[in-house]
Design an enzyme around this catalytic site. Structure first.
Site, PDB file in Angstrom:
ATOM      1  N   GLU A 190      -3.807  -3.853  15.088  1.00  0.00           N
ATOM      2  CA  GLU A 190      -4.866  -4.470  14.298  1.00  0.00           C
ATOM      3  C   GLU A 190      -5.389  -5.766  14.919  1.00  0.00           C
ATOM      4  O   GLU A 190      -5.923  -6.623  14.218  1.00  0.00           O
ATOM      5  CB  GLU A 190      -4.359  -4.733  12.877  1.00  0.00           C
ATOM      6  N   PHE A 236      -7.980  -6.324  16.595  1.00  0.00           N
ATOM      7  CA  PHE A 236      -9.423  -6.498  16.472  1.00  0.00           C
ATOM      8  C   PHE A 236      -9.898  -6.443  15.019  1.00  0.00           C
ATOM      9  O   PHE A 236     -11.089  -6.351  14.757  1.00  0.00           O
ATOM     10  CB  PHE A 236     -10.171  -5.479  17.329  1.00  0.00           C
ATOM     11  N   TRP A 263     -10.360   0.036  12.074  1.00  0.00           N
ATOM     12  CA  TRP A 263      -9.808   1.365  11.847  1.00  0.00           C
ATOM     13  C   TRP A 263     -10.850   2.403  11.432  1.00  0.00           C
ATOM     14  O   TRP A 263     -10.496   3.532  11.119  1.00  0.00           O
ATOM     15  CB  TRP A 263      -8.688   1.304  10.800  1.00  0.00           C
ATOM     16  N   GLU A 273       0.828  -1.210   0.000  1.00  0.00           N
ATOM     17  CA  GLU A 273       0.000   0.000   0.000  1.00  0.00           C
ATOM     18  C   GLU A 273       0.864   1.263   0.000  1.00  0.00           C
ATOM     19  O   GLU A 273       0.783   2.100   0.899  1.00  0.00           O
ATOM     20  CB  GLU A 273      -0.950   0.003   1.199  1.00  0.00           C
ATOM     21  N   GLU A 285      -6.201  -7.894  -0.516  1.00  0.00           N
ATOM     22  CA  GLU A 285      -6.740  -7.800   0.846  1.00  0.00           C
ATOM     23  C   GLU A 285      -8.219  -7.463   0.802  1.00  0.00           C
ATOM     24  O   GLU A 285      -8.656  -6.614   0.016  1.00  0.00           O
ATOM     25  CB  GLU A 285      -6.046  -6.702   1.660  1.00  0.00           C
TER      26      GLU A 285
END
Length: 749
Positions: free
Chosen positions: A395, A397, A355, A188, A347
């Site tokens: 990350e 969660f 987020w 990314e 992804e």
């Protein structure tokens, strides 16, 4: 207001001479050959299935269980070592590939291919401690500190030296490894360093400007530096658009070039990483994951797509009623970047992310539905972030294929169900087939997206990408699927092109539009399209200046609407639509034009717009142009598509629909939706179904996905059913599709 009829609609362009055709901005741009990563199957083929795998976050006694559960779920590929630089190079002088060797061997022996990352997305803390000069600088001068991802300057020669050394060492170590079938560069690009205002960036921006303009006089002319005493005497005086205090406005031409530069310098960093590895390991394909969804399109991905061997994208769902529609719109643009060749979903999420302000979980069936929707729009790889849900970190969660709840969980069971379906599709031959194009293309351009964020426009509520999305939704609502393609694409296969809020266009792009319409094409020109050229110079003579001859209208002003005390905040049209943001003050139309709707009513009279043309159709050469002179909401856009772009036929097929192979559709829930016909990618006349077609040489695959909550019945479908997720057969040979259903059929030609 008086509106005159006149033939004086000759093109009036900017006083700045347009440059020759920009490199890489036409349909014949040089592109790397398409190469797809092989799987570890007997023939190397099949739909890739898996996700990011981070074994370095876990003790090794977990790895064997991971591999066991991957095999059970049908996983056949993983992206590895994306954030593992510190594990591979614990200190500047030590290297550790042993752990990576062990896990690659375990995966490969289980038949799971590895998409190996360059591991440069997050540098180890020791590098930042030794070289703080690689940290990016924000617009106000603050340092972007280490501790997250991409805390580095793409223009830093120091960082590049370390990153390319890592790339070369990885390539040397794994060049002959049969389990590594593809290379995944960084991750990314631009997530945290899209804009850098450091001295390194300044140095490279000056060089970029010199390459682009050649002479300082050309730069001064392009940037309009006569305004506010901004003339520069040499490229050494060129500045970055840093914070200037208060509400000071940045030179818009300079700002647009800085956006282009940011995309270019990150692309050059990607190419440097790719080339360093390819020089040592030339036989395997290269990619990097784009970030395309309708709330972001970070780079000029049309340009970037020339430099990857296969296009990859990360997409995360938008909760709410437009969940599926937004996915389809984003995927359509990714397919456009890939020139309709298969692309790679690098992804997405099994359920909630962590987020967003509100992180909605997926409902039952949506994990499978979303994945197969991506396949329907051209993806030949279905991958998630990530395999095993993290137990710590930022990350933890974020949902994963194997959640905190473990193997005995609804998410993992649905992951296994999806794996079986993807094997079925692979066996049926879906992999390698291409999405059939629509007959309508909605155009997208990164320059236009960046420019609609400019703070010096008549309204700061413009958004090119969101207008693309709204038009896409409107076509679906009208019972037809449009394609979303980059501006530079080949339009020859399309009957209609739509240009939403394409505020800045080069003369080269405008000439392409003129040639397309003269040759019999149809163009829809949006209310804020063609107002300036690629250097932010307005086209003189009236709006839409760059395309005034094609549109057949001349507007003298913009009437910007909004919550201003005492003034109407909306204006009605004679066809019942309402404009709430922008209404062009059209004062004359060409003799070849027909006014389709005007502003009317008390609010229009208050704004002195009563009777002013709002929607206009103009004959131009052998084609026609529709001018939409104001913003329309989704419902009104749908009415426009149905009312003015409709073709002949009892089914009400919309222009852009390929109306062969009809399939009867009814609303099984009894909500009153009219019966329509599935044809050529949509339900013509009934918007309840998203329908796409993928085709190979001798086979076609039809994908049917309900767009709403209600059941939809297909009275008959062509071909053999190969996937029926949340579907029930009926007595007539058709199917009832429940919420989040997917029906896929295969027909041999």
């Amino acid at each position: 207001m008086t509106v005159t009829n006149t033939a004086a609609f000759a093109q009036s362009t900017s006083p700045v001479p347009s440059a020759d055709k920009p490199l890489g901005h036409g349909p014949d741009a040089v592109r790397r050959p398409f190469r797809w990563p092989a799987l570890l199957t007997d023939n190397g083929r099949g739909i890739a299935y898996g996700g990011d795998y981070n074994p370095d976050q876990w003790p090794e006694d977990v790895w064997d269980d991971d591999v066991r559960l991957m095999v059970k779920a049908g996983v056949n590929t993983v992206a590895l070592a994306i954030f593992s630089w510190d594990r591979i190079q614990p200190t500047e002088d030590t290297w550790d590939f042993d752990w990576l060797d062990r896990i690659i061997d375990k995966l490969g022996r289980a038949g799971i291919a590895v998409d190996l990352a360059s591991a440069t997305a997050a540098a180890p803390l020791w590098l930042y401690e030794k070289h703080p000069e690689v940290l990016p600088i924000e617009r106000n001068g603050d340092v972007v500190n280490a501790g997250s991802r991409q805390s580095w300057r793409p223009t830093s020669p120091v960082f590049r030296e370390y990153a390319l050394d890592l790339c070369r060492r990885l390539a040397e170590h794994y060049k002959d490894n049969p389990y590594v079938t593809a290379w995944h560069m960084n991750n990314e690009y631009g997530w945290n360093n899209r804009h850098d205002y450091s001295d390194d960036s300044l140095r490279e921006f000056r060089r970029w400007c010199e390459r682009r303009y050649g002479t300082i006089d050309a730069l001064n002319e392009a940037w309009g530096t006569a305004f506010w005493s901004q003339h520069v005497n040499s490229f050494d005086e060129v500045l970055l658009p840093r914070h200037m205090g208060g509400d000071s406005m940045v030179n818009p031409g300079q700002m647009l070039d800085y956006e282009r530069f940011g995309s270019d310098c990150l692309k050059e960093f990607y190419k440097a990483e790719r080339d360093a590895i390819e020089a040592i390991c030339p036989g395997k394909p290269f990619t990097t994951n784009f970030m395309v969804s309708t709330d972001q399109c970070t780079m000029d991905y049309a340009d970037w797509s020339d430099d990857v061997d296969f296009v990859s994208n990360d997409h995360y769902f938008t909760a709410g009623r437009d969940h599926l529609d937004e996915l389809a719109c984003s995927d359509s643009l990714v397919s456009g970047f890939a020139q309709r060749r298969p692309w790679y979903l690098m992804e997405h999420s099994t359920s909630a992310v962590q987020w967003k302000p509100l992180n909605s979980r997926k409902r039952h069936g949506q994990l499978v539905r979303d994945a197969l929707a991506h396949v329907a729009l051209g993806s030949d790889a279905i991958c998630f972030f990530q395999w095993r849900q993290s137990r710590s970190g930022a990350e933890c969660f974020h949902s994963a294929m194997l959640p905190h709840a473990g193997e005995d969980s609804a998410v993992y069971r649905e992951v296994c169900e999806l794996g079986g379906m993807l094997r079925t599709l692979s066996d049926a031959g879906v992999q390698g087939s291409e999405v059939r194009c629509s007959r309508t293309a909605i155009l997208f351009d990164a320059d236009c997206e960046w420019m609609t964020r400019c703070e010096t426009l008549p309204s700061m509520k413009l958004n090119h990408w969101h207008d693309v999305r709204d038009w896409y939704y409107a076509f679906l609502d009208a019972g037809v699927r449009a394609d979303v393609v980059p501006l530079r694409a080949d339009w020859s296969e399309y009957d209609t092109i739509v240009m939403p809020t394409m505020i800045n266009l080069s003369e080269f792009a405008c000439d392409r539009v003129r040639g397309y319409v003269r040759g019999g094409g149809r163009v829809v020109i949006g209310y804020a399209t063609g107002l300036m050229d690629e250097t932010f110079h307005t086209a003189l003579g009236g709006y839409p200046g760059m395309l005034r001859d094609v549109a057949g209208v001349r507007a003298e002003e913009f009437n910007i609407l909004g919550p201003v005390d005492g003034d109407p905040d909306a204006v009605g049209l004679s066809n019942g639509a309402i404009a709430r943001l922008w209404a062009n003050v059209v004062t004359s139309v060409a003799d070849s034009a027909t006014v389709l709707a005007t502003y009317e009513g008390a609010d229009a009279e208050e704004w002195e717009l009563d009777g002013v043309p709002a929607l206009v159709r103009n004959a131009y050469g052998d084609g026609e142009a529709y001018y939409v002179g104001c913003d329309l909401d989704r419902e009104a856009l749908g009415d426009f598509v149905r009312g003015y772009l409709a073709g002949a036929g009892a089914a009400g097929a919309v222009a852009g629909d390929d109306s062969e192979d009809g399939v009867d559709v009814s609303d099984a829930a009894g909500t009153g939706a009219s019966t329509g016909v599935v044809s050529g990618g949509v339900v013509a006349g009934d918007a309840s179904i998203l329908h796409t077609v993928r085709e190979a040489a001798d086979t076609r695959f039809d994908f049917y996905l309900p767009r709403g909550k209600e059941d939809v019945t297909l009275e008959s479908v062509p071909g053999d059913v190969i996937i029926a997720h949340r579907c029930e057969p009926n007595a007539n040979g058709g199917y009832t599709l429940h919420r989040n259903a997917v029906l896929i059929t295969r027909t041999t030609k």
